[in-house]
Design a protein around this motif. Sequence first.
Motif, PDB file in Angstrom:
ATOM      1  N   ILE A   1     -46.721  -7.962   5.567  1.00 43.61           N
ATOM      2  CA  ILE A   1     -45.955  -9.208   5.674  1.00 43.61           C
ATOM      3  C   ILE A   1     -45.399  -9.412   7.074  1.00 43.61           C
ATOM      4  N   TYR A   2     -44.883  -8.342   7.695  1.00 43.44           N
ATOM      5  CA  TYR A   2     -44.089  -8.521   8.914  1.00 43.44           C
ATOM      6  C   TYR A   2     -44.823  -8.184  10.209  1.00 43.44           C
ATOM      7  N   ASP A   3     -45.919  -7.470  10.156  1.00 43.69           N
ATOM      8  CA  ASP A   3     -46.652  -7.219  11.407  1.00 43.69           C
ATOM      9  C   ASP A   3     -47.120  -8.543  12.001  1.00 43.69           C
ATOM     10  N   ASP A   4     -47.276  -8.576  13.318  1.00 49.15           N
ATOM     11  CA  ASP A   4     -47.608  -9.813  14.028  1.00 49.15           C
ATOM     12  C   ASP A   4     -48.862 -10.468  13.453  1.00 49.15           C
ATOM     13  N   LEU A   5     -48.753 -11.793  13.207  1.00 49.48           N
ATOM     14  CA  LEU A   5     -49.863 -12.541  12.607  1.00 49.48           C
ATOM     15  C   LEU A   5     -50.709 -13.277  13.646  1.00 49.48           C
TER      16      LEU A   5
ATOM     17  N   LEU B   1     -27.741 -13.657  -7.499  1.00 51.48           N
ATOM     18  CA  LEU B   1     -28.099 -12.865  -6.327  1.00 51.48           C
ATOM     19  C   LEU B   1     -29.606 -12.667  -6.328  1.00 51.48           C
ATOM     20  N   ARG B   2     -30.262 -13.137  -5.275  1.00 47.61           N
ATOM     21  CA  ARG B   2     -31.722 -12.994  -5.158  1.00 47.61           C
ATOM     22  C   ARG B   2     -32.031 -11.718  -4.389  1.00 47.61           C
ATOM     23  N   LEU B   3     -32.338 -10.714  -5.148  1.00 48.04           N
ATOM     24  CA  LEU B   3     -32.600  -9.392  -4.581  1.00 48.04           C
ATOM     25  C   LEU B   3     -34.076  -9.284  -4.213  1.00 48.04           C
ATOM     26  N   ASN B   4     -34.350  -8.902  -2.956  1.00 47.65           N
ATOM     27  CA  ASN B   4     -35.732  -8.755  -2.494  1.00 47.65           C
ATOM     28  C   ASN B   4     -35.795  -7.534  -1.586  1.00 47.65           C
ATOM     29  N   LEU B   5     -36.463  -6.502  -2.050  1.00 40.95           N
ATOM     30  CA  LEU B   5     -36.534  -5.254  -1.300  1.00 40.95           C
ATOM     31  C   LEU B   5     -37.415  -5.364  -0.060  1.00 40.95           C
ATOM     32  N   LEU B   6     -38.172  -6.469   0.053  1.00 38.05           N
ATOM     33  CA  LEU B   6     -39.006  -6.675   1.236  1.00 38.05           C
ATOM     34  C   LEU B   6     -38.358  -7.642   2.226  1.00 38.05           C
ATOM     35  N   ASP B   7     -37.107  -7.986   1.943  1.00 35.06           N
ATOM     36  CA  ASP B   7     -36.379  -8.907   2.812  1.00 35.06           C
ATOM     37  C   ASP B   7     -35.194  -8.175   3.423  1.00 35.06           C
ATOM     38  N   SER B   8     -34.559  -8.799   4.416  1.00 35.52           N
ATOM     39  CA  SER B   8     -33.369  -8.227   5.038  1.00 35.52           C
ATOM     40  C   SER B   8     -32.245  -8.191   4.008  1.00 35.52           C
TER      41      SER B   8
ATOM     42  N   ASP C   1     -35.911   2.187   5.680  1.00 40.21           N
ATOM     43  CA  ASP C   1     -36.982   2.757   4.866  1.00 40.21           C
ATOM     44  C   ASP C   1     -36.475   2.921   3.441  1.00 40.21           C
ATOM     45  N   ILE C   2     -36.778   1.926   2.627  1.00 41.95           N
ATOM     46  CA  ILE C   2     -36.292   1.965   1.248  1.00 41.95           C
ATOM     47  C   ILE C   2     -37.285   2.622   0.304  1.00 41.95           C
ATOM     48  N   SER C   3     -38.411   3.054   0.860  1.00 41.33           N
ATOM     49  CA  SER C   3     -39.438   3.671   0.007  1.00 41.33           C
ATOM     50  C   SER C   3     -38.977   4.996  -0.577  1.00 41.33           C
ATOM     51  N   THR C   4     -37.871   5.543  -0.046  1.00 40.40           N
ATOM     52  CA  THR C   4     -37.359   6.814  -0.561  1.00 40.40           C
ATOM     53  C   THR C   4     -36.173   6.618  -1.504  1.00 40.40           C
ATOM     54  N   VAL C   5     -35.786   5.361  -1.721  1.00 37.37           N
ATOM     55  CA  VAL C   5     -34.606   5.065  -2.554  1.00 37.37           C
ATOM     56  C   VAL C   5     -35.046   4.866  -4.005  1.00 37.37           C
ATOM     57  N   GLY C   6     -34.460   5.640  -4.907  1.00 41.71           N
ATOM     58  CA  GLY C   6     -34.834   5.535  -6.305  1.00 41.71           C
ATOM     59  C   GLY C   6     -33.870   4.711  -7.148  1.00 41.71           C
ATOM     60  N   THR C   7     -32.655   4.489  -6.644  1.00 40.46           N
ATOM     61  CA  THR C   7     -31.639   3.760  -7.421  1.00 40.46           C
ATOM     62  C   THR C   7     -30.886   2.779  -6.528  1.00 40.46           C
TER      63      THR C   7
ATOM     64  N   PRO D   1     -36.845  -5.316 -17.376  1.00 42.00           N
ATOM     65  CA  PRO D   1     -36.325  -3.973 -17.623  1.00 42.00           C
ATOM     66  C   PRO D   1     -35.476  -3.474 -16.461  1.00 42.00           C
ATOM     67  N   ARG D   2     -34.745  -2.408 -16.711  1.00 32.66           N
ATOM     68  CA  ARG D   2     -33.883  -1.843 -15.674  1.00 32.66           C
ATOM     69  C   ARG D   2     -34.707  -1.217 -14.558  1.00 32.66           C
ATOM     70  N   LEU D   3     -35.935  -0.805 -14.869  1.00 30.71           N
ATOM     71  CA  LEU D   3     -36.825  -0.192 -13.875  1.00 30.71           C
ATOM     72  C   LEU D   3     -37.576  -1.287 -13.132  1.00 30.71           C
ATOM     73  N   LEU D   4     -37.393  -1.345 -11.819  1.00 33.43           N
ATOM     74  CA  LEU D   4     -38.061  -2.350 -10.995  1.00 33.43           C
ATOM     75  C   LEU D   4     -39.512  -1.954 -10.739  1.00 33.43           C
ATOM     76  N   GLU D   5     -40.424  -2.843 -11.116  1.00 33.14           N
ATOM     77  CA  GLU D   5     -41.835  -2.669 -10.786  1.00 33.14           C
ATOM     78  C   GLU D   5     -42.266  -3.655  -9.712  1.00 33.14           C
ATOM     79  N   LEU D   6     -41.427  -4.645  -9.454  1.00 33.45           N
ATOM     80  CA  LEU D   6     -41.673  -5.655  -8.425  1.00 33.45           C
ATOM     81  C   LEU D   6     -40.477  -5.681  -7.475  1.00 33.45           C
ATOM     82  N   PRO D   7     -40.675  -6.070  -6.225  1.00 27.26           N
ATOM     83  CA  PRO D   7     -39.583  -5.997  -5.237  1.00 27.26           C
ATOM     84  C   PRO D   7     -38.511  -7.069  -5.403  1.00 27.26           C
ATOM     85  N   GLN D   8     -38.788  -8.100  -6.207  1.00 27.32           N
ATOM     86  CA  GLN D   8     -37.818  -9.185  -6.339  1.00 27.32           C
ATOM     87  C   GLN D   8     -37.206  -9.185  -7.731  1.00 27.32           C
TER      88      GLN D   8
END
Length: 316
Positions: free
Chosen positions: A249-253, A195-202, A208-214, A52-59
């Motif tokens: 994912i990104y904090d030091d492991l 195009l491999r879109l991943n909102l959790l990647d560079s 801060d993409i948590s405020t982006v709706g579109t 769907p057009r609405l993203l429920e997953l980051p990829q």
Amino acid sequence: MLQRNILHNGAALLGTLMLAGCANHLPQRSEHEERFERRLLDHSLQIDAGEPRLLELPQRRVRIHEQKAFEVTEFEVTRRYDRYTPYQPWRELYEVPLGAVAVVAGVGANVLNVVMFGRLPDSMTKDWISYGVAGLNPAMNVESNGRAEQNLAKIEEVQKDRRTEYSSLPWAERPVLIKAGKETHELTTDRQGVLRLNLLDSPFADHDISTVGTLALSVEDPQDNTRADASLLVSRDLRGKLREAHALIYDDLEDDEVSQWVHRVKRLSDLGLEEEASELEQSLIELTRNDPELQQEFLKALMKDAGRLAADPGED
């Protein structure tokens, strides 16, 4: 006095002809080829952002195609060349005596041909005489295909066919602009135009993409400014997960205990980000490859505390 001038002018003219000479023209030569003209009728870009057009997953995989329609006209082209043997005066030194021999031989061949009721080939009865006459002419060389030169005399084109052709090709390794809030990022498609879109990647992970709706996607061909646009909506639920998932994912492991590693993988899975959980799981297995004891401790804890069965993909 008048007769002397006429003789003088005649001798001068003959001398000029002998110096300049005449080209011996050869049979015209033709070349045939096919030529195609392609005229662009329509050019468009298509962005398939998926459903769907609405993203429920980051990829999300976004496919982009370039479509063109051409009018193709096919022509048959004939080029005709005038061929000639250029004049070279020094060749008369041997062409004149050879020409005399050829004329005598040609005359003899024609006489013999009468006796033989025309059975001799033209190469003996006609060609020998033609060669001899050209050889005896001091202002002309005999025909020579080896020395022949040519000039383009005429081009003829005949239209054979006209049709419309269509092409649909991936937007391969081409830029895609993505506007996320106030930021605009440029990403590149792969060879298949994906195009491999991943909102959790560079580059999204750096903001801060948590405020982006579109997410507004656009592609453009700079040659003719053909453009396509599409948009994806980021669900409120996903936006609420992105910031926490980014930290997991990104904090030091390396400074974490095994239990904290397991917690990160389990928490991503609980958030519904199973693909990200699997990727983090494999990263941790790779991180502990050189420490088999620590790796086994991690795998056992995964099974016990998170109910996840995993193995080192590098093992046979």
